[in-house]
Scaffold this motif. Structure first.
Motif, short mmCIF file in Angstrom:
data_model
loop_
_atom_site.label_atom_id
_atom_site.label_comp_id
_atom_site.label_asym_id
_atom_site.label_seq_id
_atom_site.Cartn_x
_atom_site.Cartn_y
_atom_site.Cartn_z
N THR A 47 27.07 -62.47 -152.50
CA THR A 47 27.78 -63.51 -153.21
C THR A 47 28.51 -64.39 -152.21
OG1 THR A 47 28.09 -62.09 -155.13
CG2 THR A 47 29.60 -63.94 -154.92
N ASN A 48 28.44 -65.68 -152.40
CA ASN A 48 29.16 -66.63 -151.56
C ASN A 48 30.62 -66.59 -152.00
OD1 ASN A 48 28.99 -68.75 -149.54
ND2 ASN A 48 29.61 -70.13 -151.20
N THR A 49 31.44 -65.84 -151.26
CA THR A 49 32.83 -65.67 -151.66
C THR A 49 33.71 -65.56 -150.43
OG1 THR A 49 34.29 -64.43 -153.16
CG2 THR A 49 32.74 -63.15 -151.82
N ARG A 50 35.01 -65.63 -150.63
CA ARG A 50 35.95 -65.66 -149.51
C ARG A 50 35.61 -64.58 -148.48
NH1 ARG A 50 40.86 -68.07 -148.50
NH2 ARG A 50 41.00 -68.89 -150.60
N GLY A 51 35.40 -65.04 -147.24
CA GLY A 51 35.08 -64.14 -146.15
C GLY A 51 33.59 -63.91 -145.94
N PHE A 52 32.75 -64.39 -146.86
CA PHE A 52 31.31 -64.15 -146.78
C PHE A 52 30.57 -65.42 -147.21
CE2 PHE A 52 33.52 -60.23 -147.50
CZ PHE A 52 32.95 -59.36 -146.59
N MET A 53 29.97 -66.11 -146.23
CA MET A 53 29.29 -67.38 -146.52
C MET A 53 27.78 -67.19 -146.54
SD MET A 53 29.63 -71.14 -144.83
CE MET A 53 31.29 -71.34 -145.45
N THR A 54 27.19 -67.59 -147.65
CA THR A 54 25.75 -67.47 -147.84
C THR A 54 25.11 -68.86 -147.77
OG1 THR A 54 25.91 -67.71 -150.24
CG2 THR A 54 26.06 -65.47 -149.35
N PRO A 55 23.78 -68.90 -147.60
CA PRO A 55 23.09 -70.19 -147.66
C PRO A 55 22.98 -70.66 -149.11
CG PRO A 55 21.51 -68.42 -147.37
CD PRO A 55 22.88 -67.80 -147.30
N TYR A 56 22.58 -71.92 -149.28
CA TYR A 56 22.30 -72.43 -150.62
C TYR A 56 21.06 -71.73 -151.14
CZ TYR A 56 25.58 -76.31 -149.96
OH TYR A 56 26.70 -77.07 -149.75
N ARG A 57 21.11 -71.32 -152.37
CA ARG A 57 19.93 -70.68 -152.99
C ARG A 57 18.94 -71.74 -153.44
NH1 ARG A 57 21.05 -65.19 -155.73
NH2 ARG A 57 22.82 -64.48 -154.52
N ASN A 58 17.70 -71.32 -153.57
CA ASN A 58 16.62 -72.20 -154.02
C ASN A 58 16.47 -73.44 -153.14
OD1 ASN A 58 16.14 -70.45 -156.26
ND2 ASN A 58 17.84 -71.41 -157.32
N THR A 59 16.76 -73.27 -151.86
CA THR A 59 16.64 -74.33 -150.86
C THR A 59 16.00 -73.70 -149.63
OG1 THR A 59 18.64 -75.39 -151.70
CG2 THR A 59 17.93 -76.03 -149.51
N ARG A 60 15.15 -74.45 -148.93
CA ARG A 60 14.52 -73.91 -147.72
C ARG A 60 15.55 -73.24 -146.83
NH1 ARG A 60 11.49 -77.77 -144.14
NH2 ARG A 60 13.15 -79.19 -144.69
N TYR A 61 15.17 -72.10 -146.24
CA TYR A 61 16.12 -71.39 -145.40
C TYR A 61 15.50 -70.88 -144.10
CZ TYR A 61 19.54 -68.04 -143.75
OH TYR A 61 20.43 -67.36 -142.97
N TRP A 62 14.33 -70.30 -144.15
CA TRP A 62 13.75 -69.63 -142.99
C TRP A 62 13.46 -70.62 -141.87
CZ3 TRP A 62 15.25 -65.18 -144.14
CH2 TRP A 62 15.21 -64.74 -145.46
N LEU A 63 13.70 -70.20 -140.64
CA LEU A 63 13.52 -71.08 -139.48
C LEU A 63 12.10 -71.63 -139.39
CD1 LEU A 63 15.61 -69.18 -136.79
CD2 LEU A 63 16.23 -71.24 -138.07
N ALA A 64 11.13 -70.82 -139.74
CA ALA A 64 9.73 -71.28 -139.67
C ALA A 64 9.49 -72.46 -140.62
CB ALA A 64 8.78 -70.13 -140.02
N ASP A 65 10.20 -72.51 -141.74
CA ASP A 65 10.05 -73.61 -142.69
C ASP A 65 10.47 -74.94 -142.07
OD1 ASP A 65 9.20 -71.85 -144.63
OD2 ASP A 65 11.18 -71.68 -145.56
#
Length: 193
Positions: A47-65
């Protein structure tokens, strides 16, 4: 590429977010929560919450992309930067697993010994890194900064959603705070492009 906390001893299979929840709410664990102005980079299974930052979901993420097509939107730019920074975590695990094959398939030792083996492997890993010992695995993974493509995490993320595993929850206020901070960073990345 140094590990700051190890929690060994979860028997069986459990998702990382479930283990984190147990550790975070266990007052004897000694888990090092980040200071208020800092945060850990996490994959999308958290979960994107205080102290823990996640990427945007349903958006390209992997470096190869991003090798095929550069980041266009603010969310893609953020996810690309997030993936580049998180890549050091993947490389650290790559070194650890390459050095200690026993971690891939634990021998049939009693459970308390298995826990000690895991902790010892992490301790030796950190010792080698902290002492700047000329180590071929660290040199190989440092030179090839993007050799880890995190392919396994895509499968893991899909499995989590299918099984409905509960994610770490720190409250709505913490979620809103981190979502706003992530948006601010993404907007700044767009301005600096």
């Amino acid at each position: 590429m140094i590990f700051t906390f190890v929690w060994a001893g979860w028997e069986g299979i459990a998702h990382d977010s479930r283990v984190l929840t147990e550790v975070a709410f266990n007052p004897t664990s000694g888990f090092p929560f980040p200071p208020p102005s800092k945060y850990y980079l996490c994959d999308a299974a958290y979960t994107n919450t205080r102290g823990f930052m996640t990427p945007y979901r349903n958006t390209r993420y992997w470096l190869a992309d991003f090798r095929r097509r550069r980041a266009l939107t603010k969310e893609e730019r953020f996810n690309h930067a997030h993936a580049q920074l998180r890549n050091v975590i993947e490389r650290a695990y790559g070194v650890l697993k390459a050095r200690f094959p026993i971690l891939r398939q634990m021998a049939p030792y009693p459970f308390p010994i298995q826990k000690d083996v895991v902790i010892a492997c992490f301790a030796i890993h950190n010792f080698i890194r902290r002492c700047n010992i000329q180590d071929h695995l660290f040199m190989e993974y440092d030179e090839n900064m993007f050799i880890i493509e995190e392919q396994g995490e895509v499968i893991e993320e899909e499995r989590i959603e299918e099984e409905g595993i509960e994610e770490t929850q720190w409250g709505l206020q913490g979620n809103e705070y981190m979502t706003n901070l992530r948006d601010q960073i993404a907007n700044q990345l767009m301005l600096n492009a």
